[in-house]
Design a protein around this motif. Sequence first.
Motif, PDB file in Angstrom:
ATOM      1  N   LEU A  55      -1.177  -1.103  -4.304  1.00  0.00           N
ATOM      2  CA  LEU A  55      -2.401  -0.322  -4.221  1.00  0.00           C
ATOM      3  C   LEU A  55      -2.019   1.052  -3.692  1.00  0.00           C
ATOM      4  O   LEU A  55      -1.270   1.152  -2.723  1.00  0.00           O
ATOM      5  CB  LEU A  55      -3.389  -0.992  -3.259  1.00  0.00           C
ATOM      6  N   TYR A  56      -2.495   2.096  -4.349  1.00  0.00           N
ATOM      7  CA  TYR A  56      -2.216   3.447  -3.895  1.00  0.00           C
ATOM      8  C   TYR A  56      -3.448   4.050  -3.251  1.00  0.00           C
ATOM      9  O   TYR A  56      -4.561   3.877  -3.743  1.00  0.00           O
ATOM     10  CB  TYR A  56      -1.773   4.348  -5.049  1.00  0.00           C
ATOM     11  N   TYR A  57      -3.241   4.772  -2.169  1.00  0.00           N
ATOM     12  CA  TYR A  57      -4.290   5.530  -1.513  1.00  0.00           C
ATOM     13  C   TYR A  57      -3.949   7.009  -1.615  1.00  0.00           C
ATOM     14  O   TYR A  57      -2.804   7.398  -1.397  1.00  0.00           O
ATOM     15  CB  TYR A  57      -4.392   5.148  -0.021  1.00  0.00           C
ATOM     16  N   VAL A  85       0.858  -1.177   0.000  1.00  0.00           N
ATOM     17  CA  VAL A  85       0.000   0.000   0.000  1.00  0.00           C
ATOM     18  C   VAL A  85       0.896   1.228   0.000  1.00  0.00           C
ATOM     19  O   VAL A  85       1.753   1.383   0.877  1.00  0.00           O
ATOM     20  CB  VAL A  85      -0.939   0.035   1.231  1.00  0.00           C
ATOM     21  N   GLY A  86       0.701   2.081  -0.991  1.00  0.00           N
ATOM     22  CA  GLY A  86       1.437   3.332  -1.061  1.00  0.00           C
ATOM     23  C   GLY A  86       0.485   4.488  -0.795  1.00  0.00           C
ATOM     24  O   GLY A  86      -0.685   4.436  -1.166  1.00  0.00           O
ATOM     25  N   VAL A  89      -0.369  10.071  -8.092  1.00  0.00           N
ATOM     26  CA  VAL A  89      -0.998   8.810  -8.520  1.00  0.00           C
ATOM     27  C   VAL A  89      -1.477   8.934  -9.964  1.00  0.00           C
ATOM     28  O   VAL A  89      -1.248   8.036 -10.780  1.00  0.00           O
ATOM     29  CB  VAL A  89      -2.153   8.420  -7.576  1.00  0.00           C
ATOM     30  N   LYS A  90      -2.115  10.039 -10.306  1.00  0.00           N
ATOM     31  CA  LYS A  90      -2.597  10.237 -11.678  1.00  0.00           C
ATOM     32  C   LYS A  90      -1.431  10.234 -12.670  1.00  0.00           C
ATOM     33  O   LYS A  90      -1.528   9.643 -13.743  1.00  0.00           O
ATOM     34  CB  LYS A  90      -3.390  11.526 -11.775  1.00  0.00           C
ATOM     35  N   ALA A  91      -0.328  10.893 -12.316  1.00  0.00           N
ATOM     36  CA  ALA A  91       0.839  10.928 -13.204  1.00  0.00           C
ATOM     37  C   ALA A  91       1.408   9.526 -13.408  1.00  0.00           C
ATOM     38  O   ALA A  91       1.801   9.164 -14.520  1.00  0.00           O
ATOM     39  CB  ALA A  91       1.913  11.855 -12.636  1.00  0.00           C
ATOM     40  N   ALA A  92       1.429   8.741 -12.348  1.00  0.00           N
ATOM     41  CA  ALA A  92       1.942   7.371 -12.454  1.00  0.00           C
ATOM     42  C   ALA A  92       1.047   6.521 -13.343  1.00  0.00           C
ATOM     43  O   ALA A  92       1.533   5.749 -14.177  1.00  0.00           O
ATOM     44  CB  ALA A  92       2.059   6.747 -11.066  1.00  0.00           C
ATOM     45  N   GLN A 122       5.516   5.117  -8.262  1.00  0.00           N
ATOM     46  CA  GLN A 122       6.459   5.875  -7.466  1.00  0.00           C
ATOM     47  C   GLN A 122       6.361   5.389  -6.025  1.00  0.00           C
ATOM     48  O   GLN A 122       5.266   5.205  -5.519  1.00  0.00           O
ATOM     49  CB  GLN A 122       6.129   7.365  -7.511  1.00  0.00           C
ATOM     50  N   ALA A 123       7.501   5.210  -5.401  1.00  0.00           N
ATOM     51  CA  ALA A 123       7.486   4.740  -4.009  1.00  0.00           C
ATOM     52  C   ALA A 123       8.831   5.023  -3.359  1.00  0.00           C
ATOM     53  O   ALA A 123       9.849   5.116  -4.034  1.00  0.00           O
ATOM     54  CB  ALA A 123       7.201   3.246  -3.949  1.00  0.00           C
TER      55      ALA A 123
END
Length: 49
Positions: free
Chosen positions: A42-44, A5-6, A13-16, A23-24
């Motif tokens: 999973l991104y939050y 979870v990122g 998030v949109k750019a990724a 990205q992390a």
Amino acid sequence: MTCWVGVASRDHVKAAIEGGFAQAGHGKMAPVKRLKRGDDILYYSQREG
């Protein structure tokens, strides 16, 4: 398989998603090196800030 979870800003998030990358780690390699092929990420991000 591991699930990660990122937490990131909505813009990041949109750019990724648009760029086809993730990205992390804030520049720290140790956590990123723990990722393995087949892991899920999973991104939050908050809808509103």
